[in-house]
Design an enzyme around this catalytic site. Structure first.
Site, PDB file in Angstrom:
ATOM      1  N   SER A   1       0.838  -1.199   0.000  1.00 18.61           N
ATOM      2  CA  SER A   1       0.000   0.000   0.000  1.00 18.61           C
ATOM      3  C   SER A   1       0.868   1.241   0.000  1.00 18.61           C
ATOM      4  O   SER A   1       2.016   1.214   0.479  1.00 18.61           O
ATOM      5  CB  SER A   1      -0.896   0.007   1.241  1.00 18.61           C
ATOM      6  OG  SER A   1      -1.536   1.257   1.407  1.00 18.61           O
TER       7      SER A   1
ATOM      8  N   TYR B   1      -1.498  -1.198  10.613  1.00 18.03           N
ATOM      9  CA  TYR B   1      -1.710  -1.600   9.217  1.00 18.03           C
ATOM     10  C   TYR B   1      -0.557  -1.112   8.336  1.00 18.03           C
ATOM     11  O   TYR B   1      -0.022  -1.871   7.514  1.00 18.03           O
ATOM     12  CB  TYR B   1      -3.044  -1.028   8.733  1.00 18.03           C
ATOM     13  CG  TYR B   1      -3.343  -1.235   7.264  1.00 18.03           C
ATOM     14  CD1 TYR B   1      -3.928  -2.406   6.809  1.00 18.03           C
ATOM     15  CD2 TYR B   1      -3.075  -0.229   6.325  1.00 18.03           C
ATOM     16  CE1 TYR B   1      -4.236  -2.586   5.460  1.00 18.03           C
ATOM     17  CE2 TYR B   1      -3.388  -0.395   4.983  1.00 18.03           C
ATOM     18  CZ  TYR B   1      -3.961  -1.572   4.555  1.00 18.03           C
ATOM     19  OH  TYR B   1      -4.253  -1.743   3.226  1.00 18.03           O
TER      20      TYR B   1
END
Length: 250
Positions: free
Chosen positions: A144, A157
């Site tokens: 990401s 995360y």
């Protein structure tokens, strides 16, 4: 005659019941691949994905389970190899996230779930698949933009996504002698069921990418296709950045 980029390739993909995983599975099936996929207790969406792949005339296998369960991973991989005759492409896409305004509010159980889902399970599944890969095979991991930019509400995360970048680079070095390429895709904000569940109707804003909108899952899926084909034959240990134009220096 159709010029299919993945004709008769066998693909194993996680998190394909919805979102980026589903878009990628369907794109690969349209390009001639047979699809085996894992979902985590998302039966209704998984059945829809399964039926759409079948409608394209491809073979499909669907497994419901936890990629942190080593026995489950091994059984799913062995059944896929038995049914399909092998695995050519592994796409590690499963993931979860739990936003928190402050590190002091992080729940231990949620932190462990995030790491188990996003990186530990990825490593365990890759370990199960790796012996079946061969020269010309490809592994593609979903990381990401937050691995590079950070995200104030997704501290744990973001840490897992940074770990995926390092895992990708390290495994690429190990796999090089076997002729197996290992790369990753690092999307910016994408409109998926996970981000909608996490942030509701809010814009998933990583300080607004230059294109000023979330990407669609179909727009991200094309990056996985590129990395799975010979068009990217000179790429391993690399990360593609379909993030709307944010410069991440990664």
């Amino acid at each position: 005659m159709e010029n299919l980029q993945l004709k008769d390739k066998n693909v194993f993909i996680t998190g394909a019941a919805s979102g980026i995983g589903k878009a990628t599975a369907l794109l690969f099936a349209r390009e001639g691949a047979h699809i085996s996929f894992i979902h985590y207790h998302d039966r209704e969406n998984a059945e829809t994905t399964e039926n759409e792949i079948k409608a394209l005339g491809r073979k499909v296998l669907c497994f419901d389970g936890d990629i942190n369960d080593v026995e489950f991973c091994e059984n799913a991989v062995e059944k896929t190899v038995s049914e399909f005759g092998g695995i050519d492409i592994l796409i590690n896409n499963a993931g979860t996230q739990f936003p928190s305004e402050s590190i002091t509010e992080l729940e231990e159980e949620e932190v462990r779930k995030t790491f188990n889902s996003n990186i530990i399970g990825m490593i365990l599944l890759t370990k199960a698949v790796f012996p079946y890969l061969k020269q010309g095979s490809s592994i593609i991991n979903t990381t990401s933009a937050v691995a590079y930019l950070g995200h104030e509400q997704l501290v744990d995360y973001s840490a897992t996504k940074g770990a995926i970048v390092s895992f990708t680079r390290s495994l690429a070095l190990q796999a090089k002698s076997k002729g197996i390429r290992v790369n990753a895709v690092a999307p910016g904000p994408v409109a998926t069921p996970l981000t909608e569940k996490t942030f509701g109707d809010e814009e998933e804003d990583y300080s607004k990418p230059p294109l000023e909108r979330n990407a669609s899952t179909d727009e991200i899926a094309t990056c996985f296709l590129f990395l799975a084909t010979d068009a990217s034959v000179q790429m391993t240990g690399q990360v593609l950045h379909p993030n709307g134009g944010s410069i991440v220096n990664g």
